[in-house]
Write an enzyme that holds these catalytic residues in place. Structure first.
Site, short mmCIF file in Angstrom:
data_model
loop_
_atom_site.label_atom_id
_atom_site.label_comp_id
_atom_site.label_asym_id
_atom_site.label_seq_id
_atom_site.Cartn_x
_atom_site.Cartn_y
_atom_site.Cartn_z
N THR A 28 0.84 -1.20 0.00
CA THR A 28 0.00 0.00 0.00
C THR A 28 0.88 1.25 0.00
OG1 THR A 28 -0.22 -0.21 2.40
CG2 THR A 28 -2.06 -0.96 1.08
N ASP A 106 2.57 -8.33 -6.95
CA ASP A 106 3.07 -7.20 -7.75
C ASP A 106 4.53 -7.28 -8.13
OD1 ASP A 106 4.40 -6.38 -5.31
OD2 ASP A 106 2.49 -5.56 -4.67
N HIS A 121 0.91 -16.25 -3.57
CA HIS A 121 -0.27 -16.08 -4.44
C HIS A 121 0.10 -15.85 -5.90
CE1 HIS A 121 -2.84 -14.86 -0.69
NE2 HIS A 121 -2.53 -16.13 -0.71
N CYS A 129 -0.69 -19.14 -21.12
CA CYS A 129 -1.74 -19.65 -22.00
C CYS A 129 -2.31 -20.93 -21.40
CB CYS A 129 -1.18 -19.93 -23.39
SG CYS A 129 -2.37 -20.82 -24.43
N CYS A 152 -1.61 -19.22 -30.12
CA CYS A 152 -2.26 -20.50 -30.47
C CYS A 152 -3.78 -20.38 -30.39
CB CYS A 152 -1.77 -21.61 -29.56
SG CYS A 152 -2.59 -21.68 -27.95
N ASN A 213 2.50 -3.89 12.29
CA ASN A 213 1.18 -3.70 11.67
C ASN A 213 0.46 -2.58 12.38
OD1 ASN A 213 -0.40 -4.88 9.51
ND2 ASN A 213 -1.91 -5.37 11.07
N ILE A 231 5.11 0.19 7.95
CA ILE A 231 6.21 -0.77 7.80
C ILE A 231 7.42 -0.20 7.05
CG2 ILE A 231 5.11 -1.86 5.78
CD1 ILE A 231 6.40 -4.46 7.28
ZN ZN Z 1 -1.10 -20.92 -26.38
#
Ligand code: ZN
Length: 242
Positions: A28, A106, A121, A129, A152, A213, A231
């Site tokens: 943030t 990010d 994550h 693809c 493709c 925090n 932080i």
């Molecule tokens: Zn592809």
């Protein structure tokens, strides 16, 4: 420096096996808002909650709507690493930080120069693809409109873990091992309510659990040191004095 900051600095000075675990709050300060904390903002523009839109079944069924939200709310191509990212990278160079574990997608820890980064994550910088597995960078998403397609003909999906999707077990297990072996565990920018944060912290065996925090977390009782500050300011101040 406050007594808490002096204590944090002393702990960092005396360790060469620190693991950092960070959440949305780390980014943030780079101008990337936590989509979870701002549901209200979207209600007028999107018919669904961010959690619904960022789910795999929604991606499959409403791919174009997914990308509309994703491009507008999840991608911040101009964002730069802040003091927290830079301090953590510097501490890794000094041999103090062994691993950075993040829930953010990010890529800012890598931009800042950190090498041993576990992105629980996934990463918005990688896009795959779904048919042939070809990898695309972020520009492919930014430079296309609607649904991005592979050469493709297959649909491209960001390599981020959506709701309903399983975490990458290799990444998760290596992160768990780093936490298990850590001398110091610094947790920042997360309320620890998002899976799998809590499970990860439970693996820590040491007596130097540090929480940075602004608000309370469910782990405050277990922490050995709590710093209720920004932080970036906190880690930046500690680095400046080392
Ligand atoms: Zn592809």
């Amino acid at each position: 420096m406050t007594p808490a900051l002096i204590k944090l600095q002393s702990i960092i000075q005396n360790s060469d096996n620190i693991v950092f675990f960070g959440g949305a709050g780390v980014s943030t300060e780079s101008g990337i808002p936590d989509f979870r904390s701002a549901d209200g903002l979207y209600s007028s523009k999107y018919k669904y909650s961010p959690e619904t839109i960022l789910s795999r079944s929604f991606f499959n069924k409403h791919t174009e709507e997914f990308y509309r939200f994703y491009r507008e709310k999840m991608l911040y191509p101009g964002a730069k690493p802040n003091k927290a990212h830079l301090a953590l990278s510097e501490l890794e160079k000094q041999g103090k930080i062994k691993a950075v574990i993040t829930q953010n997608v990010d890529g800012l820890h890598t931009f800042a120069g950190s090498k041993n980064v576990f992105e629980l994550h996934g990463s918005a910088l990688r896009n795959l693809c779904l048919d042939c597995g070809k990898v695309y960078d972020l520009d492919k998403i930014l430079d296309s409109e609607g649904i991005p397609y592979c050469t493709c003909g297959g649909t491209i999906k960001p390599d981020v873990i959506l709701y309903e999707e399983a975490l990458d077990m290799n990444v998760m297990m290596t992160a768990v091992e780093a936490v298990y072996d850590a001398d110091v565990l610094i947790v920042g920018g997360t309320s620890l309510n998002v899976y799998p944060a809590a499970g990860l912290i439970d693996r820590y065996r040491g007596d130097k659990l540090i929480l940075i925090n602004k608000s309370k977390t469910s782990y405050d009782k277990r922490a050995n040191l709590i710093i209720r500050e920004n932080i970036g300011e906190t880690l930046g101040a500690v680095i400046g004095e080392l």
